[in-house]
Structure formats: C-alpha cells, structure tokens
Design an enzyme around this catalytic site. Structure first.
Site, PDB file in Angstrom:
ATOM      1  CG  ASP A  11      -1.989  -1.010   1.221  1.00 24.63           C
ATOM      2  OD1 ASP A  11      -2.248  -1.586   0.148  1.00 24.63           O
ATOM      3  OD2 ASP A  11      -2.595  -1.247   2.289  1.00 24.63           O
ATOM      4  CD  GLU A 135      -7.785  -6.387  -3.211  1.00 24.65           C
ATOM      5  OE1 GLU A 135      -8.014  -5.175  -3.156  1.00 24.65           O
ATOM      6  OE2 GLU A 135      -6.873  -6.938  -2.550  1.00 24.65           O
ATOM      7  CG  LEU A 216     -24.791  -1.020   7.767  1.00 21.49           C
ATOM      8  CD1 LEU A 216     -26.020  -1.034   8.661  1.00 21.49           C
ATOM      9  CD2 LEU A 216     -25.157  -0.563   6.363  1.00 21.49           C
ATOM     10  N   GLY A 217     -20.087   0.533   8.347  1.00 20.67           N
ATOM     11  CA  GLY A 217     -19.134   1.539   8.808  1.00 20.67           C
ATOM     12  C   GLY A 217     -19.465   2.019  10.207  1.00 20.67           C
ATOM     13  CG  ASP A 248      -9.414  -5.886   4.031  1.00 20.22           C
ATOM     14  OD1 ASP A 248     -10.415  -6.307   3.418  1.00 20.22           O
ATOM     15  OD2 ASP A 248      -8.534  -5.190   3.503  1.00 20.22           O
ATOM     16  N   GLY A 283      -3.228   3.309   8.440  1.00 21.21           N
ATOM     17  CA  GLY A 283      -2.735   2.109   7.784  1.00 21.21           C
ATOM     18  C   GLY A 283      -3.729   0.968   7.832  1.00 21.21           C
TER      19      GLY A 283
END
Length: 307
Positions: A11, A135, A216-217, A248, A283
């Site tokens: 990343d 992915e 839902l965050g 994740d 991160g």
C-alpha cells in the site's frame, strides 16, 4: 486453523485534507508505504487475534515482494504456500482525507495469477474455515470454495471489490460479507428489492440459504442467519483516523472467531470491535489490534450495550 486465499499487496498511502475530485491535484501532508492486500490484511488480523492462520496467494519477483510479506512473517502467519511468480507484486494507491475517509486504486499484479489448485488437499482438510475475497481470480475462488464445500469446510466470502456472483459460488457459501454497494449489486442481480437494508439482508439469506453480514461503517452492522430475524449491532464509538482496511480487519477477526468455534453473534461482535479499533490508527495491517486489545474493548462494548 483459518485458511485465507487472497491478495497480497503493498500500500502507498497519502494523507490529505480533502479527497481529490476529477482532474484535481491536491497537496498531501505525508505518505507511507506498508504491506496490504485484502487477503493479507485479513490473514494478518486473524493471526494477531491469536488464530492459527495460513495464507495462500502470490507475490511477484520484484522489490516489493518482501515488503508485502514483512508484517505477515512477523505476525506468524503460515506462508509456506505463497506462490512467487514472474511479474509485479500487487500495489494499491490510497488517499486518506482529514475525516479518515479514503479513495483506493488497486493494480492487482500477480494476484490474478494465484492458483487455488496449489492449496494442498491436506491443508484444506485441516481448515476450520476458508476465507475468500475478490482481489484474486473469480474462477479460482469458485474452484476452491467448491473443494471446501465437498470437505464440509465452512466458506466465508467477502465480496470486495464487488463482483456478480454465479450460482456455483453462491451455493458453496456459508457466510457472505458485504457493504451497502456490494449488497445492492448482489440483490439486484438476484431480483431482490426492498428499501429496508434489514429486509434485503434477511431476504438474501433466506433465498440463498447462507448467513449474510452487512457492514455499515460507523453505523455498525446488520446480520442474518437462514430462518432467523436480522440482528443489528452498533459500531464502537471511536475517533476515526483512517478507515483503510477496517472491513478486512472485521472479516479476518470474524472468520477467525468462527474457526475457533465461537458463536455467530460472538464472532460478529469481536470482528466489529476489532474493526473499530483499527480505525483509530493509520494504515491497514499497521493499525490492526492484538487479541488482548480486542478482549478489553469487547468487554467494554458488551457492558455499554448490555449484550
């Protein structure tokens, strides 16, 4: 043991006050390069939570490969079946604004060449749960899910980034994890419509005979098992620094808890708390909490909500 088949990336994250609009250049406050990838992030989160974890995926023959594996090695994830292929290690460019929201572009590199048939039968037979994301190549996910189904190994799929799911893969699943756009894609393809997300989750679970988890965050999650009513859990109240990798972290810790034979509800709460903690630091893998931090926060969460 939790078996994760998925992507391994590096990343490159840039901190800005605001996210750039089309054709706009914004000045960043700083940047960092760290290990990532949805499969690697989930495996790393599971291992930090104390679960024996095996990751199968691919890295390239470039300078980024070792960097992509650093944190996994330090955490003790079993990497003995990682494929080292000619080509580029996956890479993600991430922009994070002052509110912790992000934009992400992923170049998958050799992740799309990772082959599920290199998961040894004896490794799959030992797995208590198989965790997948999107992915890697769709056909490889499907092939591995079908093998797991034949062995009676529960299959958890995080449909991210969202792809249309075919009948073969749907029939192999035990748990589907989605966010709101991913849920909308899946239900529209199946002809399921409703304004209430709880109804969508319940209808999808009933139609496909697997459990559905809608993340839902900051609002928490809605989950439903076949034949049951939807369960709603609030998110932790945290000061958000960076939401990168929170989904994740949830998926990895949730699946790890299932692999340790914890109940569905306990696994949901543990994943939810771990995801909340990960948002308090910048991160993806760098922000993930250890088991003792999750234990402490989970106890406080259950006391607060009287669960």
């Amino acid at each position: 043991m939790l078996l994760v088949f998925g992507s391994i990336n590096v990343d490159m994250a840039f901190d800005t006050e605001v996210l750039p609009r089309a054709a706009e250049t914004v000045m960043g406050k700083g940047y960092r390069i760290s290990p990532g990838g949805k499969g690697a992030n989930q495996a790393h989160a599971a291992r930090l939570d104390g679960s024996a974890t095996t990751l199968v995926g691919a890295v390239g023959n470039d300078a980024m490969a070792e960097m992509a594996l650093q944190a996994l090695i330090s955490a003790g994830v079993d990497l003995s079946h990682i494929q080292r292929l000619k080509g580029q290690t996956g890479c993600a460019a991430i922009v994070v604004d002052g509110q912790g929201e992000n934009q992400i572009v992923v170049a998958p590199g050799v992740n799309l060449a990772a082959r599920a048939d290199l998961v040894p039968p004896e490794v799959l037979a030992r797995a208590n749960v198989l965790l997948l994301q999107m992915e890697t190549d769709y056909s490889q996910n499907t092939a591995l899910a079908l093998r797991a189904r034949q062995l009676g190994c529960p299959v958890v799929l995080n449909n991210a980034p969202a792809k249309p799911l075919g009948v073969d893969l749907l029939q192999a699943l035990d748990v589907l994890i989605v966010n709101q756009p991913e849920l909308t894609m899946t239900t529209q393809i199946l002809g399921i419509s409703a304004n209430d997300p709880g109804v969508l989750v319940q209808t999808l679970s009933q139609r496909c005979s697997f459990s559905v988890v809608l993340t839902l965050g900051g609002q928490g999650l809605i989950a439903c098992r076949p034949g049951e009513k939807p369960l709603m859990l609030p998110a932790m109240n945290v000061k958000v620094v960076d939401t990168t990798g929170a989904g994740d972290t949830f998926s990895g810790v949730f699946a790890a808890a299932l692999a340790r034979q914890q109940s569905f509800e306990q696994a949901l709460m543990r994943g939810l708390v771990a995801a909340g903690l990960s948002c308090t630091r910048p991160g993806a893998q760098l922000a993930q909490p250890k088991a003792e931090d999750i234990d402490e926060a989970l106890a406080a969460y259950q006391t607060l909500h009287r669960i």
